[in-house]
Scaffold this active site. Structure first.
Site, PDB file in Angstrom:
ATOM      1  N   ASN A   1     -12.298   2.102  36.559  1.00  0.00           N
ATOM      2  CA  ASN A   1     -12.564   2.767  37.844  1.00  0.00           C
ATOM      3  C   ASN A   1     -11.874   4.126  37.856  1.00  0.00           C
ATOM      4  O   ASN A   1     -10.808   4.277  37.247  1.00  0.00           O
ATOM      5  CB  ASN A   1     -11.996   1.906  38.992  1.00  0.00           C
ATOM      6  CG  ASN A   1     -12.172   2.568  40.348  1.00  0.00           C
ATOM      7  OD1 ASN A   1     -13.278   2.917  40.744  1.00  0.00           O
ATOM      8  ND2 ASN A   1     -11.055   2.777  41.047  1.00  0.00           N
TER       9      ASN A   1
ATOM     10  N   HIS B   1     -10.141   7.021  40.331  1.00  0.00           N
ATOM     11  CA  HIS B   1      -9.554   7.182  41.668  1.00  0.00           C
ATOM     12  C   HIS B   1      -9.034   8.605  41.804  1.00  0.00           C
ATOM     13  O   HIS B   1      -8.387   9.116  40.878  1.00  0.00           O
ATOM     14  CB  HIS B   1      -8.411   6.179  41.864  1.00  0.00           C
ATOM     15  CG  HIS B   1      -7.824   6.209  43.234  1.00  0.00           C
ATOM     16  ND1 HIS B   1      -8.407   5.583  44.315  1.00  0.00           N
ATOM     17  CD2 HIS B   1      -6.698   6.789  43.701  1.00  0.00           C
ATOM     18  CE1 HIS B   1      -7.679   5.792  45.391  1.00  0.00           C
ATOM     19  NE2 HIS B   1      -6.632   6.522  45.042  1.00  0.00           N
TER      20      HIS B   1
END
Ligand code: GRF
Length: 189
Positions: A103, A105
């Site tokens: 992911n 961020h």
């Protein structure tokens, strides 16, 4: 050729950077699915490139969303890439794809992370805290929110006159490069 899926919820500029890197031969992989938890621009970007898409409305699936995503993408991909995906993955998909889910961020984790910390809110919090630098982080996804092992980070300066939008733009430019580097690093082991 490695096979990946990309999970999205928003405008898809990171997805675009990944698709461009594949077209330019910088990434040796194919996007088998682009999956969204809501209708979004990212899905339109994928359709334009002829990539298989699925929109699984999080409101309709609720706690079944992660399992439904797993049914759509199957269990044989090499990597799942979350770029602006706002739902939290849980259950079997985390086991099947352990250490194969990443992911991005928009902050220097572990700072400015966790539930509710997404989009402009992150940059507002960075400015409110008076930080002199910020950046972006690509990390593995585990049972927590933004808590998985960090793969790569990139720092950017925070300027005195910055608005949250200014800062988000500067960070996003770096995200587009970092997500490609991270996919390459993880796939090439
Ligand atoms: C990015 O800033 C990413 O870090 C965050 O959501 C945003 C998605 O942007 N999680 P886009 O949809 O890739 O343009």
């Amino acid at each position: 050729m490695h096979k990946i899926a990309v999970l999205v919820s928003g405008s898809g500029s990171n997805l675009e950077a990944i698709m461009d890197a594949i077209d330019d031969g910088k990434l040796n992989c194919s996007i088998e699915f682009v999956v969204a938890d809501r209708s979004c621009l990212a899905i339109e970007r994928a359709k334009k490139r002829g990539i298989r898409t699925a929109v699984l409305d999080r409101r309709g699936f609720g706690k079944e969303l992660s399992q439904r995503i797993l049914e759509v993408i199957g269990k044989d991909l090499d990597l799942l890439v979350l770029v602006g995906f706002l739902s939290i993955l849980e259950g079997e998909i985390l086991k099947v794809y352990k250490d194969k889910i990443i992911n991005i961020h928009p902050s220097l984790l572990p700072k400015f992370s966790g539930k509710g910390m997404y989009g402009l809110r992150v940059h507002e919090a960075v400015l409110k805290a008076g930080e002199k630098e910020s950046g972006c982080t690509v990390h593995f996804v585990d049972e927590g929110v933004d808590t998985g092992r960090i793969i790569l980070q990139k720092r950017v300066p925070v300027l005195e006159e910055d608005s949250p939008f200014d800062l988000s733009k500067r960070v996003l430019e770096e995200e587009h490069k970092l997500i490609v580097e991270a996919i390459k690093k993880v796939l090439e082991g």
